[in-house]
Design an enzyme around this catalytic site. Structure first.
Site, PDB file in Angstrom:
ATOM      1  N   ASP A 404      52.115  19.270  45.849  1.00 25.69           N
ATOM      2  CA  ASP A 404      51.980  19.052  44.447  1.00 25.69           C
ATOM      3  C   ASP A 404      53.327  19.313  43.790  1.00 25.69           C
ATOM      4  OD1 ASP A 404      50.829  18.904  41.878  1.00 25.69           O
ATOM      5  OD2 ASP A 404      50.647  20.862  41.473  1.00 25.69           O
ATOM      6  N   THR A 406      54.021  19.977  39.808  1.00 31.21           N
ATOM      7  CA  THR A 406      54.013  20.813  38.653  1.00 31.21           C
ATOM      8  C   THR A 406      53.520  22.205  39.135  1.00 31.21           C
ATOM      9  OG1 THR A 406      53.671  18.901  37.225  1.00 31.21           O
ATOM     10  CG2 THR A 406      53.475  21.293  36.426  1.00 31.21           C
ATOM     11  N   GLU A 475      58.685  17.412  25.803  1.00 32.13           N
ATOM     12  CA  GLU A 475      59.053  17.386  24.425  1.00 32.13           C
ATOM     13  C   GLU A 475      59.362  18.629  23.666  1.00 32.13           C
ATOM     14  OE1 GLU A 475      55.435  15.435  23.497  1.00 32.13           O
ATOM     15  OE2 GLU A 475      55.996  13.581  23.987  1.00 32.13           O
ATOM     16  N   GLY A 652      49.985  14.209  39.674  1.00 28.95           N
ATOM     17  CA  GLY A 652      49.425  13.320  38.518  1.00 28.95           C
ATOM     18  C   GLY A 652      50.695  12.905  37.415  1.00 28.95           C
TER      19      GLY A 652
END
Length: 1116
Positions: A404, A406, A475, A652
């Site tokens: 994975d 993250t 962000e 993802g």
């Protein structure tokens, strides 16, 4: 009333009708409540009632267990030379230990299910708030969830405590993304849910997290007004998934649409199956070979027995007349009984005790992982965890690692590094310098080029992020970067976004529309209106998606910065803007509203409006954000690739984000050519998607596979052209689920061959079940490579369960991955030592254990077979029953167990420094047929030496000083003594890493055998009806000839191996260690010292050979 459109939808077999509050929309018709599954989650494998039969059935599917059960039954039913205890007791021990272990693991799963199913939730019924257990939620129930709680099932959001009708959700346990996502309530819904009477039409359950069919509709009826048919099209922004967590919202209410095992989370859960290692498969194969040898021996002896008895006087000699019952017995039945008796007599060639020893070795060996101090993490104050010990050796055979991103490769902690505004570079540093011909500034931006452009850029960073705080780590980093230069985002309230500029003035913007990010557009936009009445569109996204939509003269000033930042592993985003006239906004607003209400082809219609609005923009600048890697992540990936392991990243997350991480982890190099198979590359107006897919696969296959020169292996450090492969979830679905079955098989083969010839593979926008599908596809490919999956979130559970070995990281996203994994480690960096050191050593140890067990049992039973040729095939045992029982249990078990736990043929530091050593044991190198045949031939050689060496001794019948002769039990005892000493000393020769425990068990086992033999034959035991070895051992050792033969036979058996080790020069490096500049003394073999210590003994006994020959001559 339900509209005609809804009536059409109701007739669809792939949709379901749900009544909110479980009440029908109309009271005029008879209501038959639809049947849906309850909200129970079941991940356990057994129940109290089926555990015993189901577990026994699974265990006796193993060849060895079934074989030993048959042998045990034969010993019970047929009169055999050995006791049933010799087979039944070890079998019972193995079955019991395995059942307890598997029962405990399933009990833990039951416990976890109980906690989830009994969790208290609040349900609204008849205007009351009722507390229920989670498992009692039904489809149609209105559920209330408060902040920081997880959603107990899949819900449609009806009501939120926030004034703007939104709520914030984290889906880290589903897709690994820890950012906050915004979800919206159903528009124009009744505020008082007690007054709500609605019907929802939605698709049947399906596992794709990112695909929600746009057939959600809701019809609302007010109780006291005229019937009003309102139709609302719902989408993913209205759906709250089970396992997600409510954030920054006091409470919400939603209606349950999918429950229990039909939720998307459950559909993405891969059921836990029993994993078996490659070593166990090799053991089964070797077992079949030895079973064939056993059957051949029994058949040969049975045949020769009746051939011998067919001669006159041999079938019924005068000293052994048959009883009347024996004479009446059917000949064929007697032959079959004799065959079974020979099977039992030679049964010890199958090492039943090996399975007990292997189970003990795996269990005790797993403790070394738990005790390893290098795995301890002071931050969480935990070390490694072993959930299953059956796969220790698989850690040394891994060929593919699926990881994975993250929380596994990265910390999911973004930091703003720099930005480029209109061609000028801005960094937040303490010094100023020139770089690439562009200006570098420090401190607040105030004088570099144009204040207007700078402020517009910083304003875009604040506004173009969905309008809420903590939307995503990216962000957050961008907003913090804007704060450094004087612009602070104050938040969103009632669809009004507030910014504090560098002049300390508050600017207010009305949020009109959010054009959400999607993997095809690879950008997102917001449309806002300022106080002055200007309507602006701010857009940010990947350079490839922004550059074609702005003026080219603006692109050239920024492209250099973007390319350099991308190569440095930073995540780059380009920022653009556009003023919208009143007519342009009116057209866009109408198009967006119409597309969002569409029941069919909604995504395509929205895409068309987005593309129409996001044109003719002006490029302002670009940003560079660093996603911090886990500690030593790049070094770990580099070492694993050096060990010959191929690494696939399954995430993802967005492609640009994941690609930057691959560069930072050195999976992709600067010279790596990326082959991209995504929705964007499949978009070609000239041909259909499937045709374009076929074209790209053929093109990439030619480039990465066909054009590679023969014999060239792709490697990250190779001088040849390296390729990296990128694919997204939508494209993978096309590859795996092609409309034509023949094409599907072709696409899978092409896809696999391309990936196997690439240095690294990146799979982005993957649903959890797709991750498991990829792992399964590789696992079942040609060669059946050993796979390992590693992750830290619930979204990684499916691939962790699917892989041969599953690793969970004790990260920040809960412990579901840890609970479902085979092994758990605190950090990614620990994977290096887990594989290259522990895995390597575990495999070498257990491979040696398996080969050694088959070898020593062949040495043990071959003399027994040869003895039948000299005893009239009478099934007479060569060894005493005590020796038969204790050979594997006591005399030879502890040395090999200690070896399999402590041996270090290469030192751990060397294994970590030289990752290429891992390749030497790859593909089950030590348990192939070549080494197996070598060990088998060695066992045959030793067995022949033992038997015929002692037979040569017995050519002189008078071996005792008083002239008495030795009997058959003395013969067998001498053979057994040579056997025990030879197989034990051979293990001593193989040992490279000596500890006090090795010395204790090796020399202690030999001493125990001698002491036991003296006591067993030297004492009259009252519980024995006959004592075969009475004084046999003591009298045997009173003969000098016996001593001489025992020592000479041991030396003769071990001499080839001793000479091989001595003349190979043990202090010189092995072929696979030629690169080492140092040699560790504790790894030096003992063979040289053993051989040198025996030189005086050899000289002495060579001088006594003549005396021995004279004694024989005198006796004759």
């Amino acid at each position: 009333a339900i509209t005609d459109t809804q009536n059409l939808l109701c007739r669809r077999v792939d949709s379901r009708t749900i009544y909110v509050g479980r009440q029908p929309g109309s009271t005029n018709e008879a209501f038959i409540p639809p049947k849906f599954c309850d909200n129970r989650i079941v991940s356990s494998k057994y129940t109290v009632w089926n555990f015993l039969p189901k577990n026994l059935f699974e265990q006796f599917r193993r060849i060895a267990n079934f074989y030993f059960l048959i042998i045990f039954l034969v010993q019970v039913i047929v009169d055999t030379p050995t006791s049933p205890v010799t087979s039944g007791l070890p079998l019972f021990f193995v079955i019991t230990v395995t059942a307890i272990k598997q029962g405990y693991e399933d009990w833990l799963r039951h416990k976890a299910d109980y906690e989830v199913n009994k969790y208290r939730v609040t349900v609204l019924e008849d205007g009351r708030r009722i507390s229920k257990e989670s498992e009692k939620i039904k489809v149609g129930d209105v559920v209330e969830v408060v902040e920081d709680e997880t959603f107990p099932c899949d819900l449609i959001l009806l009501q939120s405590s926030r004034d703007d009708g939104t709520c914030f959700v984290t889906t880290a346990s589903l897709d690994g993304e820890s950012n906050h996502k915004t979800h919206y309530t159903v528009p124009d819904i009744e505020k008082d849910l007690e007054m709500l009477c609605a019907t929802i039409e939605c698709e049947q359950p399906q596992p794709d997290l990112y695909k929600v069919c746009s057939l959600y509709s809701i019809s609302v009826t007010k109780l006291f007004d005229a019937l009003m048919g309102l139709c609302r099209s719902l989408g993913p922004e209205n759906l709250l998934l089970k396992g997600a967590t409510l954030k920054n919202t006091k409470k919400i209410c939603g209606v349950a649409v999918y429950t229990g095992m039909e939720t998307k989370m459950a559909l993405n859960y891969q059921g836990k199956s029993q994993k078996r290692s490659a070593v166990e498969k090799s053991i089964n194969a070797f077992l079949l070979v030895y079973l064939c040898i056993l059957l051949s021996k029994a058949l040969v002896c049975t045949t020769l027995k009746y051939v011998w008895q067919s001669k006159p006087g041999q079938d019924e000699p005068w000293y052994n007349e048959k009883t009347p019952r024996e004479k009446e017995t059917n000949l064929y039945l007697k032959m079959f009984t004799d065959f079974l008796s020979f099977m039992v007599l030679f049964n010890f060639i199958i090492p039943v005790s090996m399975y007990v020893t292997v189970e003990m070795q795996k269990f005790l060996g797993s403790l070394f992982i738990t005790w390893d101090k290098d795995f301890f993490d002071p931050e969480i104050k935990e070390g490694a965890l072993v959930n299953t010990s059956d796969l220790n050796e698989e850690l040394g055979q891994v060929e593919y690692v699926f990881t994975d991103k993250t929380g596994t490769l990265t910390q999911n902690n973004m930091e703003f590094i720099e930005c480029c505004i209109d061609g000028f570079q801005y960094t937040y540093r303490d010094t100023a310098s020139e770089l690439d011909g562009f200006c570098v500034t420090d401190g607040p931006v105030n004088s570099c080029y144009s204040d207007k452009k700078e402020e517009l850029f910083l304003r875009a960073l604040c506004l173009c992020q969905g309008g809420f705080i903590a939307s995503s780590p990216d962000e957050i980093a961008l907003v913090k970067g804007a704060v450094r230069y004087g612009f602070t985002f104050l938040g969103l309230e009632n669809k009004v976004m507030k910014i504090l500029n560098r002049n300390k003035d508050v600017e207010m913007y009305e949020l009109l529309h959010v054009l959400n990010f999607d993997p095809v557009r690879r950008r997102m936009s917001v449309i806002v209106r300022s106080r002055s009445g200007d309507t602006l569109l701010f857009c940010k996204g990947a350079d490839a998606s922004i550059f074609p939509r702005v003026r080219q003269e603006e692109v050239e000033r920024i492209r250099m910065h973007v390319d350099r930042n991308a190569k440095e592993g930073y995540r780059t985003l380009c920022v653009a803007y556009k003023y919208l006239s009143a007519e342009e906004y009116a057209q866009a607003d109408a198009g967006l509203r119409e597309a969002r209400l569409a029941l069919q082809d909604r995504e395509e219609k929205l895409m068309a409006v987005y593309n129409q609005v996001e044109t003719g923009m002006s490029l302002i600048g670009a940003t560079a954000v660093e996603d911090r890697l886990q500690e030593e992540a790049a070094e770990t990936m580099e070492s694993l690739q050096g060990a010959g392991i191929k690494i696939w990243v399954l995430t993802g997350d967005k492609m640009e984000t994941a690609k930057s991480t691959c560069y930072a982890c050195r999976l992709f190099q600067r010279n790596t050519e990326l082959l991209e198979l995504t929705v964007r590359t499949l978009e070609d107006g000239r041909m259909r998607r499937e045709a374009r897919l076929h074209e790209l696969l053929i093109e990439y296959h030619k480039k990465a596979v066909q054009d590679v020169p023969p014999g060239v292996t792709r490697s990250w450090c190779s001088d040849s052209q390296d390729y990296g492969f990128i694919i997204d979830g939508a494209s993978l679905s096309m590859v795996l689920n092609c409309s034509h079955e023949s094409n599907s098989s072709l696409y899978k083969n092409l896809f696999l061959q391309i990936c196997q010839n690439c240095t690294a593979v990146l799979c982005c926008r993957m649903a959890p079940l797709q991750k498991a599908q990829i792992v399964k596809m590789v696992k079942n490919s040609k060669g059946s490579p050993i796979t390992l999956s590693i992750g830290d979130g619930a979204n990684d559970v499916s691939m962790i369960l699917e892989a041969h070995v599953g690793i969970g990281i004790k990260g920040k996203e809960g412990r579901q991955a840890v609970r479902n994994s085979d092994y758990a480690i605190p950090k990614l960096k620990h994977l290096k030592k887990l594989l290259l050191a522990h895995g390597h050593l575990y495999y070498v140890r257990i491979a040696h254990l398996v080969q050694y067990f088959f070898y020593k049992n062949l040495c043990f039973i071959l003399p027994q077979f040869l003895y039948q040729f000299f005893c009239g095939y009478s099934q007479q045992p060569l060894y005493d029953a005590a020796y038969l029982t204790m050979y594997n249990i006591c005399f030879t078990s502890m040395p090999i167990l200690a070896y399999s736990l402590l041996e270090q043929h290469i030192c751990i530091d060397v294994l970590l420094e030289n990752a290429t050593l891992y390749r030497a044991i790859a593909k089950n190198a030590m348990l192939r047929w070549g080494p197996f045949i070598k060990w088998t031939l060695q066992g045959v050689f030793h067995g022949l030496v033992f038997f015929f060496g002692v037979r040569y001794l017995f050519s002189n019948p008078a071996l005792q000083n008083n002239g008495q002769v030795f009997g058959n039990w003395s013969y067998g005892t001498i053979v057994f003594t040579v056997l025990v000493f030879t197989v034990t000393l051979k293990l001593a020769l193989d040992t490279r890493h000596w500890t006090w425990l090795n010395h204790f068990v090796i020399w202690g086992s030999l001493a125990f055998y001698v002491v036991f033999s003296f006591f067993w034959g030297g004492i009259i035991w009252p519980f024995l009806s006959q004592q075969r070895l009475c004084s046999v051992f003591a009298k045997m050792l009173s003969s000098l000839s016996v001593w001489l033969v025992i020592i000479l036979l041991i030396l003769l058996s071990l001499l080839p191996e001793i000479l091989l080790v001595v003349f190979r020069n043990p202090f010189a490096p092995r072929p696979r260690q030629v690169q080492f500049k140092h040699t560790h003394t504790h790894c030096t073999p003992i063979s040289l010292f053993f051989f040198l210590s025996l030189l005086p003994t050899l000289q002495y006994f060579s001088s006594t050979v003549a005396v021995f020959k004279l004694n024989i001559y005198y006796c004759l």
